[in-house]
Scaffold this active site. Structure first.
Site, short mmCIF file in Angstrom:
data_model
loop_
_atom_site.label_atom_id
_atom_site.label_comp_id
_atom_site.label_asym_id
_atom_site.label_seq_id
_atom_site.Cartn_x
_atom_site.Cartn_y
_atom_site.Cartn_z
N LYS A 108 0.86 -1.19 0.00
CA LYS A 108 0.00 0.00 0.00
C LYS A 108 0.89 1.23 0.00
O LYS A 108 1.66 1.47 0.94
CB LYS A 108 -0.91 0.00 1.24
CG LYS A 108 -1.95 1.12 1.26
CD LYS A 108 -1.49 2.33 2.02
CE LYS A 108 -2.54 3.44 1.99
NZ LYS A 108 -2.00 4.74 2.40
N GLU A 118 9.32 2.52 11.03
CA GLU A 118 10.34 3.54 10.79
C GLU A 118 9.64 4.88 10.80
O GLU A 118 8.88 5.21 9.89
CB GLU A 118 11.05 3.33 9.45
CG GLU A 118 12.17 4.34 9.25
CD GLU A 118 12.70 4.39 7.83
OE1 GLU A 118 13.13 5.49 7.41
OE2 GLU A 118 12.66 3.35 7.15
#
Length: 463
Positions: free
Chosen positions: A157, A231
């Site tokens: 995605k 992250e």
């Protein structure tokens, strides 16, 4: 009726691409296909998986000029630099393809009479890769390739700002012979993305984005006991010691702060310079920043493109104006960059001195073309200021004294430590963060461990 997402180009605000968002039926079908494909893919020999990944990289390299133009229009990177993302993708993917046999090999324990003992790396199942717009190929490939090499299926995605990247990656692996269902992509809104994470249909989420969005991912996954790789943000510091090679330090720090218009999680956003060379460093850095050319990212002469949208640029403008009101000194005359105007994505680069940690500019992620520089008396003051942050993604020290530099680096609260460079991901090193920069690890042989689970075999040869 399908809902649509429009990607507005930061170049001129036009609709560059429009895509239908996936509905519930499409989501259910893709998830079912992935579950059905995963067992056979896990049983596919590693050499075959490597060959398919290698073929996909070759496909993307052949398309790099088209990809560069799409990146230029979707997220505003200057055309002269955009193709470098494909080169970086190839570097990272090639490393992981070569590293896979060693990283995924069973761990065999020392001999024990009458027993065999070893640990295998089992695929997790379905890995959901959620990639951002600022480095849409590089961030995706960090998890996509090792996940596939390890025998997982992947659902991809991408940000609504860069939807064509997901389509390009899918086409590359399809052309390389990846079996149907092993890699899928969906254009999703936030609600649908959250539902997929919370549904239990995926076994791991690899997310790159903001701290706020990372917290939403954690909440959606709560109680599902699935793996998360997060992250998140950064406010990465650089320290220029008294013994640094000045020209090299200036060039590296300025590039690390302003490349991609500062829109990098590991961009240099705050700089600490020893008092002995402070004035010289600032003078040379100001001259370097003034040399940038702000313009449309599709202009080959542009070296500093627009930010992703006007809101992002105005956020950085707000940080700058607030810092100036608190006593900071601006060294770049915005008139040198006539395209820079409030309410647009075009923002002049800025370098500020007389800053301190009472200013948002030095503590809150900017994600734009601005950097603050502080004078420090020595190593201890620099270390204290570098660690004075809720983030810890990367940190850099510029020095000729490598031994001392390493000793200082060992005291820094960061995931990656550099000496005499910055803003670079070496695929052989683990990419990870501490504090609010996230958790988990990608790249290096260690990255495979987050996309597999250990399965222990304890064999007694006779009853």
């Amino acid at each position: 009726m399908s809902q649509f997402q429009d990607t507005l180009s930061p170049i001129d605000g036009s609709v560059y691409v429009s895509r239908a968002l996936a509905d519930d039926a499409q989501i259910a079908r893709v998830l079912a296909e992935a579950r059905g494909a995963q067992r056979d893919w896990a049983a596919t020999p590693l050499a075959q998986r490597q060959a398919i990944c290698t073929g996909a990289v070759a496909y993307l390299l052949a398309q790099r000029e088209d990809i560069a133009l799409e990146l230029c229009w979707m997220m505003g990177r200057p055309l002269r630099y955009a193709a470098s993302e494909v080169a970086g993708l190839a570097e990272r993917a090639s490393y992981m393809i070569a590293a896979a046999p060693a990283a995924l090999a069973p761990l065999t324990l020392a001999a024990k009479p009458g027993f065999s003992r070893y640990i295998q790396h089992e695929p997790l199942g379905l890995v959901f890769v959620i990639a951002p717009w600022n480095y849409p190929y590089l961030t995706a490939i960090n998890s996509l390739v090792p996940a596939l090499l390890a025998g997982n299926c992947v659902l991809l995605k991408h940000s609504a700002q860069t939807p064509l990247c997901a389509e390009r990656l899918y086409a590359a692996f399809e052309a390389a012979g990846l079996p149907p269902g092993v890699l899928s992509y969906l254009h999703l809104n936030h609600e649908a993305t959250t539902k997929i994470i919370a549904s239990g249909a995926v076994n791991h989420v690899a997310f790159t984005g903001s701290v706020t969005a990372g917290a939403l991912v954690e909440r959606a996954a709560a109680g599902r006991f699935i793996g998360l790789g997060l992250e998140l943000g950064g406010k990465d510091p650089a320290y220029v010691r008294h013994d640094a090679e000045l020209d090299g330090a200036v060039a590296s720090v300025v590039d690390g702060a302003f490349f991609n218009s500062g829109q990098s999680c590991c961009a240099i956003e705050r700089v600490y310079v020893h008092a002995d060379i402070y004035d010289a460093f600032v003078a040379r850095a100001v001259a370097s920043v003034k040399a940038y050319r702000l313009g449309r990212s599709d202009d080959p002469q542009t070296t500093l493109g627009p930010l992703v949208n006007a809101a992002a640029a105005d956020f950085v403008r707000g940080q700058i104006q607030e810092a100036l009101a608190q006593g900071a000194v601006a060294h770049i005359d915005e008139a040198l960059f006539p395209l820079s105007r409030p309410g647009t994505p075009y923002l002049a680069p800025q370098l500020l001195t007389q800053v301190n940690h009472g200013m948002r500019l030095m503590t809150q992620e900017s994600f734009g073309p601005v950097v603050g520089i502080m004078k420090v008396a020595g190593d201890e003051e620099a270390l204290t200021l570098m660690n004075d942050s809720e983030f810890g993604l990367s940190a850099s020290i510029f020095t000729r004294d490598i031994v001392t530099g390493i000793a200082l680096g060992e005291r820094l609260e960061t995931g990656t430590f550099f000496i005499n460079r910055c803003d670079y991901l070496d695929p052989g090193l683990a990419w990870t963060g501490v504090k609010q920069s996230g958790r988990g690890c990608s790249l290096s042989e260690l990255g495979f461990g987050y996309l597999t689970r250990p399965k222990s075999f304890h064999i007694k040869h006779q009853c």
